[in-house]
Design a protein around this motif. Structure first.
Motif, short mmCIF file in Angstrom:
data_model
loop_
_atom_site.label_atom_id
_atom_site.label_comp_id
_atom_site.label_asym_id
_atom_site.label_seq_id
_atom_site.Cartn_x
_atom_site.Cartn_y
_atom_site.Cartn_z
N PRO A 32 -5.51 5.08 9.19
CA PRO A 32 -4.75 3.83 9.10
C PRO A 32 -4.11 3.74 7.71
O PRO A 32 -4.79 3.90 6.69
N LEU A 33 -2.79 3.53 7.67
CA LEU A 33 -2.07 3.42 6.39
C LEU A 33 -1.53 2.00 6.27
O LEU A 33 -1.20 1.38 7.28
N VAL A 34 -1.42 1.50 5.05
CA VAL A 34 -0.90 0.14 4.85
C VAL A 34 0.36 0.22 3.99
O VAL A 34 0.42 0.98 3.02
N THR A 35 1.35 -0.57 4.36
CA THR A 35 2.61 -0.61 3.60
C THR A 35 2.36 -1.21 2.21
O THR A 35 1.30 -1.76 1.94
N GLU A 36 3.35 -1.16 1.36
CA GLU A 36 3.31 -1.95 0.13
C GLU A 36 3.30 -3.42 0.55
O GLU A 36 3.70 -3.76 1.67
N MET A 37 2.90 -4.32 -0.35
CA MET A 37 2.96 -5.74 0.03
C MET A 37 4.43 -6.16 0.17
O MET A 37 5.29 -5.72 -0.60
N ILE A 38 4.70 -6.96 1.18
CA ILE A 38 6.07 -7.38 1.47
C ILE A 38 6.13 -8.91 1.34
O ILE A 38 5.32 -9.61 1.95
#
Ligand SMILES: Cc1cc2nc3c(=O)[nH]c(=O)nc-3n(C[C@H](O)[C@H](O)[C@H](O)COP(=O)(O)O)c2cc1C
Length: 306
Positions: A32-38
């Motif tokens: 599971p990968l998480v994006t940068e905060m948006i």
């Protein structure tokens, strides 16, 4: 030991963009990968200067998109946009300590101080999307307020499915050793985060009752770290990885933006190697993509350029 789908790549602003996730994915197909905060403001406003506002996640496998903000309606709408763009889950940032986010905007780590607002945001987001919702938080605001468990209890009541817990307070920022509490009796699965760099760190988290581990800075210059930590395998030709990462960055940002942006990655990739400081100095003056490729090939003796 946790399975591949329990070792997460942490969200890292300025780092876990689409090109970086692409390269991590090559080594860790199930992670599971998480994006940068948006920013919910930027996303809902459709700000054109922020490419990530227009990412689609359909082909990225198990990717969670992280939002930050303090406005309940905008957070709800941002979550919907990201779920529609194919994010497999939505993560709410409740740990970012930087003043621009946590004090001036009342978002990120500030939500650890305002559980009522945190609750409203979580309820609105959970209600708005069909995909799972998680939070990422810290032990608390400071040593006097180590109340992560209260926030996790509220999260569980709101229907949040899991939480990543960074074993530091907001006032510790990123300094000093992370200290992970026992989470055996938490009401939802908790993912351990903070200074996880070795298989022993992961085993320790497992013994403390965590359901997974999330790797942050250990990925800098080592996008293969998730796999390397559990299986001890690193790529044979690092230069080829660096070249591919550069190519993905150019495809995404265009050469003018990608080349200067890539300098920090080049610097992380070469840490600990002979003549790395000379390489870094040269790379910092380059703005042309072909020149940068040549320097990378010379430094690592890439197979692709041989
Ligand atoms: C440069 C940098 C950027 C970060 N950006 C984010 C972010 O966008 N969202 C977030 O929740 N945490 C962010 N973090 C925190 C990390 O996800 C992680 O919680 C922290 O680095 C501790 O894990 P580590 O010791 O494995 O690095 C950031 C940390 C760093 C150093």
């Amino acid at each position: 030991m946790f399975g591949d789908n329990q070792i997460f790549a942490a969200p890292l602003a300025g780092i876990t963009d689409l090109p970086f996730r692409r390269i991590v994915r090559e080594f860790s197909p199930a992670a599971p990968l998480v994006t940068e905060m948006i920013s919910c403001h930027s996303l809902v406003g459709g700000h054109k200067n922020c490419l990530r506002n227009f990412d689609r996640y359909d082909d990225e496998g198990n990717v969670g998109a992280q939002i930050f903000g303090a406005d309940v309606d905008l957070m709800r709408d941002a979550a919907k946009i990201l779920a529609d763009a194919g994010a497999k889950w939505i993560d709410i940032n409740m740990g970012c300590p930087v003043p621009k986010v946590a004090t001036r905007a009342g978002a990120g780590a500030f939500l650890m101080r305002d559980h009522k607002l945190a609750e409203k945001i979580m309820r609105a987001v959970v209600r708005a999307v069909d995909v799972p919702v998680s939070i990422k938080t810290r032990l608390g605001w400071d040593d006097e307020h180590r109340d992560w468990r209260d926030l996790v209890d509220i999260a569980a009541d709101c229907g949040v499915r899991f939480a990543a817990l960074h074993g530091r307070t907001r006032s510790q920022l990123y300094v000093g050793p992370a200290n992970l509490p026992d989470v055996h009796d938490a009401p939802i699965p908790i993912i351990a985060n903070g200074d996880i760099k070795t298989a022993d760190d992961i085993l320790r988290a497992e013994k403390l009752g965590y359901s997974g581990a999330m790797i942050g800075r250990a990925m800098l210059g080592r996008p293969w770290a998730l796999r390397a930590i559990t299986r001890g395998v690193a790529p044979e030709n690092i230069g080829d990885v660096v070249l591919r990462h550069l190519m993905y960055s150019i495809e995404y940002y265009g050469e003018r933006t990608a080349v200067p942006m890539f300098r920090k990655h080049a610097a992380w990739y070469c840490v600990g190697m002979p003549h790395s400081s000379e390489f870094r100095i040269r790379v910092n003056t380059i703005s042309d993509a072909d020149e940068l490729k040549n320097e990378i090939c010379k430094f690592w003796g890439c197979v692709e350029c041989a």
